[in-house]
Design an enzyme around this catalytic site. Structure first.
Site, PDB file in Angstrom:
ATOM      1  N   GLU A  64       9.605 -13.743 -11.343  1.00 11.49           N
ATOM      2  CA  GLU A  64       8.939 -12.500 -10.948  1.00 11.49           C
ATOM      3  C   GLU A  64       8.317 -11.770 -12.124  1.00 11.49           C
ATOM      4  O   GLU A  64       7.203 -11.273 -12.027  1.00 11.49           O
ATOM      5  CB  GLU A  64       9.947 -11.538 -10.287  1.00 11.49           C
ATOM      6  N   LYS A  87       7.024  -3.850  -4.043  1.00  8.47           N
ATOM      7  CA  LYS A  87       8.437  -3.467  -3.968  1.00  8.47           C
ATOM      8  C   LYS A  87       8.915  -3.451  -2.528  1.00  8.47           C
ATOM      9  O   LYS A  87      10.008  -3.882  -2.209  1.00  8.47           O
ATOM     10  CB  LYS A  87       8.595  -2.075  -4.579  1.00  8.47           C
ATOM     11  N   LYS A  92      14.354 -13.787 -10.784  1.00 10.63           N
ATOM     12  CA  LYS A  92      14.051 -12.716 -11.744  1.00 10.63           C
ATOM     13  C   LYS A  92      13.099 -13.230 -12.816  1.00 10.63           C
ATOM     14  O   LYS A  92      12.138 -12.557 -13.178  1.00 10.63           O
ATOM     15  CB  LYS A  92      15.319 -12.183 -12.426  1.00 10.63           C
ATOM     16  N   HIS A 120      20.469 -35.627  -8.120  1.00  6.81           N
ATOM     17  CA  HIS A 120      19.700 -36.098  -6.966  1.00  6.81           C
ATOM     18  C   HIS A 120      18.214 -35.766  -7.082  1.00  6.81           C
ATOM     19  O   HIS A 120      17.512 -35.713  -6.072  1.00  6.81           O
ATOM     20  CB  HIS A 120      20.270 -35.511  -5.675  1.00  6.81           C
ATOM     21  N   GLU A 151      19.071 -16.254  -7.899  1.00  7.01           N
ATOM     22  CA  GLU A 151      18.613 -14.901  -8.235  1.00  7.01           C
ATOM     23  C   GLU A 151      18.129 -14.844  -9.693  1.00  7.01           C
ATOM     24  O   GLU A 151      17.129 -14.180  -9.997  1.00  7.01           O
ATOM     25  CB  GLU A 151      19.755 -13.897  -7.968  1.00  7.01           C
ATOM     26  N   ASN A 198      -1.637   1.834   5.644  1.00  7.52           N
ATOM     27  CA  ASN A 198      -0.693   0.846   5.133  1.00  7.52           C
ATOM     28  C   ASN A 198      -0.285  -0.012   6.321  1.00  7.52           C
ATOM     29  O   ASN A 198       0.104   0.524   7.349  1.00  7.52           O
ATOM     30  CB  ASN A 198       0.522   1.587   4.534  1.00  7.52           C
ATOM     31  N   GLY A 199      -0.402  -1.335   6.180  1.00  7.03           N
ATOM     32  CA  GLY A 199      -0.038  -2.208   7.297  1.00  7.03           C
ATOM     33  C   GLY A 199      -1.186  -3.159   7.606  1.00  7.03           C
ATOM     34  O   GLY A 199      -2.096  -3.323   6.793  1.00  7.03           O
ATOM     35  N   TRP A 246      -2.762  -2.708  -1.709  1.00  7.19           N
ATOM     36  CA  TRP A 246      -2.279  -4.054  -2.039  1.00  7.19           C
ATOM     37  C   TRP A 246      -3.021  -4.982  -1.074  1.00  7.19           C
ATOM     38  O   TRP A 246      -2.795  -4.940   0.130  1.00  7.19           O
ATOM     39  CB  TRP A 246      -0.769  -4.118  -1.831  1.00  7.19           C
ATOM     40  N   CYS A 287       0.826  -1.215   0.000  1.00  8.47           N
ATOM     41  CA  CYS A 287       0.000   0.000   0.000  1.00  8.47           C
ATOM     42  C   CYS A 287       0.855   1.258   0.000  1.00  8.47           C
ATOM     43  O   CYS A 287       1.943   1.284   0.572  1.00  8.47           O
ATOM     44  CB  CYS A 287      -0.875   0.048   1.247  1.00  8.47           C
ATOM     45  N   ARG A 304       5.364   0.284  -5.924  1.00  5.42           N
ATOM     46  CA  ARG A 304       5.289  -0.519  -4.705  1.00  5.42           C
ATOM     47  C   ARG A 304       4.395  -1.741  -4.877  1.00  5.42           C
ATOM     48  O   ARG A 304       4.466  -2.669  -4.084  1.00  5.42           O
ATOM     49  CB  ARG A 304       4.734   0.342  -3.542  1.00  5.42           C
TER      50      ARG A 304
HETATM   51  C1  G6P Z   1      10.086  -7.600  -2.004  1.00  5.60           C
HETATM   52  C2  G6P Z   1      10.650  -7.126  -3.324  1.00  5.60           C
HETATM   53  C3  G6P Z   1      11.971  -7.808  -3.602  1.00  5.60           C
HETATM   54  C4  G6P Z   1      12.923  -7.591  -2.438  1.00  5.60           C
HETATM   55  C5  G6P Z   1      12.309  -8.053  -1.108  1.00  5.60           C
HETATM   56  C6  G6P Z   1      13.152  -7.625   0.077  1.00  5.60           C
HETATM   57  O1  G6P Z   1       9.691  -8.927  -2.110  1.00  5.60           O
HETATM   58  O2  G6P Z   1       9.751  -7.384  -4.381  1.00  5.60           O
HETATM   59  O3  G6P Z   1      12.547  -7.265  -4.776  1.00  5.60           O
HETATM   60  O4  G6P Z   1      14.102  -8.311  -2.677  1.00  5.60           O
HETATM   61  O5  G6P Z   1      11.027  -7.442  -0.941  1.00  5.60           O
HETATM   62  O6  G6P Z   1      13.161  -6.220   0.145  1.00  5.60           O
HETATM   63  P1  G6P Z   1      14.289  -5.358   0.832  1.00  5.60           P
HETATM   64  O7  G6P Z   1      13.828  -3.934   0.641  1.00  5.60           O
HETATM   65  O8  G6P Z   1      14.314  -5.746   2.271  1.00  5.60           O
HETATM   66  O9  G6P Z   1      15.577  -5.638   0.141  1.00  5.60           O
END
Ligand code: G6P
Length: 608
Positions: A488, A603, A485, A504, A481, A99-100, A74, A2, A27
């Site tokens: 995502e 985000k 990506k 395995h 990673e 937000n929260g 959100w 949010c 976000r």
């Molecule tokens: C969310 C974002 C990710 C990020 C993660 C941790 O899931 O979409 O891209 O890696 O939070 O966020 P931070 O701000 O703690 O690195």
């Protein structure tokens, strides 16, 4: 997650609020809304979907007024819908954005229902509107009413509230979710992130946990701390400029941010290396003494930041001789960790506001760590403020939800940590790594120049439903990673394995429909990796290998190889991240997904 924007201004706030919401789109959200004090009443518009849908509504029926609150939601409690979108009102007298998560909302809701309040949404937030309404009916001001009700709210919140009785007033509160005050000229604003307010101010107050703020006409700002005392908080000037919040000539923020990496890696190194040495003081005046006492490290993070921590374990153990445990914050915070004497607690976070990471830090402070270090991209963030030491990654604002430059600058920071601990504890300086770090921005530039070749490779993925990523050693986290990506932003199911684990289990998945992506720097595990690749070929798998120029893997019908410039073995994880980012990006573009705001993701995850 949010996003909140609020304004008390000398002009019509509708455009300020809408622009703020657009800037918070990164976000992640599913609906948007706005309430403005308009012609003597609180008037609201809400829309499911993008801010553009809200804008379209406002084009038909404008909402002029000098004070207002706005929100991108959100979904947590209740599906994405117009009825669940914020602001939430109580009988057109009170409007709330939040937000929260209010954890005790069910008990509060039952009690309010018994008092006759009718609920029009499934959200936890609506209880706040009715609680305020109750207090206002008792004759309290909006500020006093907010102060009284927040004591009874469990969980996390950032709030923006207004009421019909006090037209030029917006009250904000912060407990566990970020909220900044924008200081204008005779105007004042609130937002979840300074980026939202850059068109109207570059001066910000970062609220502390438990703070309550009142914005009034003429830019009057009153802040009261958790104990009810009036306090002055420092005003910070936003340093990155507004350019960071625009795409420039790039089609997506993510692409812009990928291409910014040589520049931000240079920024992350600036002033932290002398001619022959790493400058331990970059971590703060107490760093040398603390690193000398450090015998273990616990690294805690979420998402992409967690992957950076996994790479750092290989570095810290090999180059600094320090045993390291790396864990996701949401697991760590509910364990009963055993903390060996002399353990340093390290958090990694791009935003510095991730709820689980912050909670892990607070929990760690109750245990016997020698100290805490935050590696973070946001200077005024909660994580930085609450840690003993911090190092800024200097990536600049990252808008694409899928993290790119924030990750590589975290890796730079973690290599600086490795070199600093090695120097502090063992008096060993790795001059070859220091020299290689200096050339890293230029080598990254050469990798980014391979973009068009990677774009061609990406065509082989657009129709696939699954992909497997392989790496060994410090490149196993890079494979993780790379898979994250791809998942995502292209929604292709991807998994990563240490190449040695292939036999395995995951080998059973390999057939001609399964692309297998491998990173093959020229390190001491290369020959073992080559054998693993043969295991894939023998099962008809299609291999895509990102390899060091000296590795010598022949291109054949079932192997496509992209050659990368040679880099010091220690820094290869940084370099091999780049082609995997570009690969995911191009696959997502081919699939036509929302690259910068992928579905269901946020985000900055400020709820548990
Ligand atoms: C969310 C974002 C990710 C990020 C993660 C941790 O899931 O979409 O891209 O890696 O939070 O966020 P931070 O701000 O703690 O690195």
């Amino acid at each position: 997650m949010c996003g909140i924007v609020a304004a008390v201004a000398q002009r019509n706030v509708q455009e300020i609020l809408l622009e703020g919401l657009k800037r918070l789109e990164y976000r992640g959200y599913d609906s948007a809304g706005m309430t403005v004090f308009n012609d003597g009443v609180l008037t609201r518009h809400r829309a499911l979907g993008k801010v553009a849908a809200l804008t379209a509504q406002l084009d038909k029926a404008a909402l002029p007024g000098f004070s207002g609150i706005a929100h991108t939601r959100w979904a947590t409690h209740g599906k994405p819908s117009e009825a669940n979108a914020h602001p939430h009102h109580s009988s057109d007298q009170v409007a709330v954005v939040h937000n929260g998560i209010i954890e005790n909302y069910e008990a509060i809701k039952e009690s309010l229902q018994r008092s006759g309040y009718a609920f029009s949404s499934e959200t936890d937030t609506e209880v706040i509107a009715h609680l305020l309404s109750e207090k206002l009916a008792d004759g309290l001001s909006l500020f006093d009413a907010t102060q009284q009700i927040v004591n009874g709210l469990g969980g996390a919140y950032a709030l923006g509230v207004m009421c019909a009785q006090e037209p030029g007033v917006v009250v904000g509160a912060r407990q566990g979710s970020p909220l900044v005050v924008g200081v204008g000229i005779n105007e004042a604003f609130l937002a979840s992130d300074p980026l939202a307010l850059l068109p109207v101010t570059d001066r910000f107050i970062y609220l502390e946990e438990g703070d309550l703020v009142e914005l009034r006409e003429q830019g009057a700002i009153r802040i009261v701390d958790r104990h009810g005392n009036d306090v002055e908080r420092p005003i910070h000037t936003f340093e990155h400029g507004d350019g960071a919040a625009s795409k420039g000539d790039y089609r997506h923020y993510m692409l812009k941010e990928i291409f910014e990496q040589p520049t931000v890696i240079e920024a992350a190194l600036e002033g932290r290396l002398s001619a022959q040495s790493v400058l331990i003081e970059s971590f703060g005046p107490d760093a040398l003494a603390l690193f000398q006492r450090t015998r273990h490290m616990h690294i805690i993070a979420c998402g992409t930041s967690y992957h950076a921590g996994l790479v750092a374990r290989y570095w810290l153990e090999r180059y600094a001789g320090v045993p390291v445990q790396v864990e996701v914050a949401s697991e760590y915070r509910y364990r009963h960790p055993v903390v060996p004497e002399g353990t340093l607690f390290v958090t990694l976070s791009q935003s510095g506001e991730t709820a689980d990471t912050l909670a892990a830090l607070r929990f760690a402070k109750t245990l016997n760590y020698v100290g805490s270090l935050a590696i973070c991209n946001v200077p005024g963030s909660s994580l930085v403020r609450e840690s003993d030491m911090s190092l800024m990654t200097r990536a600049g604002p990252e808008i694409g939800v899928a993290s790119t430059k924030a990750f590589t600058t975290q890796l730079v920071a973690l290599m600086l940590l490795t070199l600093s601990v090695s120097k502090a504890k063992n008096q060993v300086e790795y001059l070859d790594i220091i020299a290689a770090l200096r050339t890293l921005p230029e080598v990254c530039q050469r990798v980014l120049a391979l973009d068009s070749q990677i774009e061609i490779l990406s065509q082989a993925f657009a129709e696939k439903h699954h992909a497997l990523f392989l790496g060994r050693g410090a490149h196993y986290p890079i494979a993780l990673e790379g898979a994250l990506k791809l998942k995502e932003i292209s929604y292709i199911h991807a998994e990563a394995y240490p190449a040695g684990e292939l036999k395995h289990g995951p080998l059973a998945l390999v057939d001609s429909e399964m692309p297998v992506i491998s990173v093959a720097p020229n390190d001491d595990l290369l020959e073992k990796l080559k054998s693993n690749l043969q295991e894939v070929r023998a099962r008809g798998g299609k291999l895509f290998v990102f390899a060091d120029e000296s590795v010598g893997i022949d291109v054949q019908e079932d192997i496509r190889v992209l050659t990368l410039p040679h880099v010091h073995e220690a820094l290869a994880p940084l370099l091999y991240t780049l082609p995997l980012q570009l690969l995911s990006y191009h696959v997502a573009v081919l699939k036509g997904t929302d690259v910068d705001q992928p579905r269901n993701l946020a985000k900055s995850v400020t709820v548990e």
